[in-house]
Design a protein around this motif. Structure first.
Motif, PDB file in Angstrom:
ATOM      1  N   LEU A 126     -69.617  53.614 -13.751  1.00 14.91           N
ATOM      2  CA  LEU A 126     -69.822  52.701 -15.067  1.00 14.91           C
ATOM      3  C   LEU A 126     -68.826  51.593 -14.821  1.00 14.91           C
ATOM      4  O   LEU A 126     -69.098  50.297 -14.963  1.00 14.91           O
ATOM      5  N   ALA A 127     -67.530  51.862 -14.097  1.00 15.49           N
ATOM      6  CA  ALA A 127     -66.729  50.588 -13.931  1.00 15.49           C
ATOM      7  C   ALA A 127     -67.011  49.698 -12.775  1.00 15.49           C
ATOM      8  O   ALA A 127     -66.927  48.402 -12.976  1.00 15.49           O
ATOM      9  N   ILE A 128     -67.687  50.142 -11.625  1.00 13.12           N
ATOM     10  CA  ILE A 128     -68.280  49.163 -10.772  1.00 13.12           C
ATOM     11  C   ILE A 128     -69.318  48.424 -11.233  1.00 13.12           C
ATOM     12  O   ILE A 128     -69.443  47.342 -10.989  1.00 13.12           O
ATOM     13  N   GLY A 129     -70.209  49.103 -11.997  1.00  9.16           N
ATOM     14  CA  GLY A 129     -71.260  48.276 -12.719  1.00  9.16           C
ATOM     15  C   GLY A 129     -70.821  47.149 -13.516  1.00  9.16           C
ATOM     16  O   GLY A 129     -71.441  46.312 -13.665  1.00  9.16           O
ATOM     17  N   THR A 130     -69.893  47.649 -14.383  1.00 11.57           N
ATOM     18  CA  THR A 130     -69.310  46.520 -15.139  1.00 11.57           C
ATOM     19  C   THR A 130     -68.722  45.316 -14.322  1.00 11.57           C
ATOM     20  O   THR A 130     -68.847  44.148 -14.781  1.00 11.57           O
ATOM     21  N   TYR A 131     -67.828  45.768 -13.482  1.00  8.30           N
ATOM     22  CA  TYR A 131     -67.403  44.605 -12.662  1.00  8.30           C
ATOM     23  C   TYR A 131     -68.350  43.968 -11.846  1.00  8.30           C
ATOM     24  O   TYR A 131     -68.397  42.503 -11.896  1.00  8.30           O
ATOM     25  N   SER A 132     -69.275  44.604 -11.481  1.00  5.66           N
ATOM     26  CA  SER A 132     -70.532  43.815 -10.785  1.00  5.66           C
ATOM     27  C   SER A 132     -71.239  42.943 -11.614  1.00  5.66           C
ATOM     28  O   SER A 132     -71.500  41.734 -11.390  1.00  5.66           O
ATOM     29  N   ALA A 133     -71.479  43.189 -12.612  1.00  3.40           N
ATOM     30  CA  ALA A 133     -72.226  42.571 -13.834  1.00  3.40           C
ATOM     31  C   ALA A 133     -71.469  41.303 -14.275  1.00  3.40           C
ATOM     32  O   ALA A 133     -71.819  40.175 -14.349  1.00  3.40           O
ATOM     33  N   VAL A 134     -70.163  41.274 -14.462  1.00  4.19           N
ATOM     34  CA  VAL A 134     -69.228  40.349 -15.037  1.00  4.19           C
ATOM     35  C   VAL A 134     -69.099  39.189 -13.964  1.00  4.19           C
ATOM     36  O   VAL A 134     -69.330  38.147 -13.837  1.00  4.19           O
ATOM     37  N   ILE A 135     -68.897  39.889 -12.539  1.00  2.00           N
ATOM     38  CA  ILE A 135     -68.777  38.598 -11.435  1.00  2.00           C
ATOM     39  C   ILE A 135     -70.126  38.052 -11.103  1.00  2.00           C
ATOM     40  O   ILE A 135     -69.931  36.853 -10.838  1.00  2.00           O
ATOM     41  N   GLY A 136     -71.164  38.967 -11.147  1.00  2.55           N
ATOM     42  CA  GLY A 136     -72.428  38.272 -10.897  1.00  2.55           C
ATOM     43  C   GLY A 136     -72.697  37.204 -11.987  1.00  2.55           C
ATOM     44  O   GLY A 136     -73.307  36.364 -11.674  1.00  2.55           O
ATOM     45  N   GLY A 137     -72.498  37.578 -13.130  1.00  6.00           N
ATOM     46  CA  GLY A 137     -72.496  36.649 -14.479  1.00  6.00           C
ATOM     47  C   GLY A 137     -71.829  35.403 -14.041  1.00  6.00           C
ATOM     48  O   GLY A 137     -72.377  34.182 -14.340  1.00  6.00           O
ATOM     49  N   VAL A 138     -70.792  35.482 -13.885  1.00  8.43           N
ATOM     50  CA  VAL A 138     -69.735  34.110 -13.670  1.00  8.43           C
ATOM     51  C   VAL A 138     -70.331  33.419 -12.352  1.00  8.43           C
ATOM     52  O   VAL A 138     -70.347  31.985 -12.543  1.00  8.43           O
ATOM     53  N   LEU A 139     -70.777  34.241 -11.321  1.00  8.57           N
ATOM     54  CA  LEU A 139     -70.966  33.366 -10.148  1.00  8.57           C
ATOM     55  C   LEU A 139     -72.346  32.358 -10.372  1.00  8.57           C
ATOM     56  O   LEU A 139     -72.766  31.552 -10.153  1.00  8.57           O
ATOM     57  N   SER A 140     -73.170  33.127 -11.284  1.00 10.48           N
ATOM     58  CA  SER A 140     -74.469  32.442 -11.684  1.00 10.48           C
ATOM     59  C   SER A 140     -74.504  31.271 -12.438  1.00 10.48           C
ATOM     60  O   SER A 140     -75.116  30.455 -12.377  1.00 10.48           O
ATOM     61  N   MET A 141     -73.200  31.379 -13.216  1.00 10.85           N
ATOM     62  CA  MET A 141     -73.040  30.316 -14.122  1.00 10.85           C
ATOM     63  C   MET A 141     -72.374  29.102 -13.497  1.00 10.85           C
ATOM     64  O   MET A 141     -72.413  28.074 -13.688  1.00 10.85           O
TER      65      MET A 141
END
Length: 79
Positions: free
Chosen positions: A17-32
């Protein structure tokens, strides 16, 4: 190994769950942060057009007219 959480009936380890949360946040920031390609032919003209025009005020005129400033800024932006 660690704690498990029940998500939709499945046991999921907390580190997943921690890895998924970090991945989602970093992916969202990079996509923006994807920038648009710059138009090199009109680069100086585009930079000059983005400078807002502020009306001149005299020493007597202490009052700031926000509507006039915003109106002139919006006219410059729509050009």
């Amino acid at each position: 190994m660690g704690a498990y959480y029940k998500v939709l009936g499945a046991k999921i380890p907390s580190h997943f769950l921690a890895i998924g949360t970090y991945s989602a946040v970093i992916g969202g920031v990079l996509s923006m942060n994807k920038s648009k390609p710059a138009d090199t032919a009109n680069a100086p003209a585009a930079a000059a057009a983005t400078v807002p025009v502020v009306p001149e005020t005299s020493a007597k005129d202490e009052e700031f007219d926000l509507e006039k400033v915003l109106g002139s800024f919006l006219k410059e932006e729509t050009k």
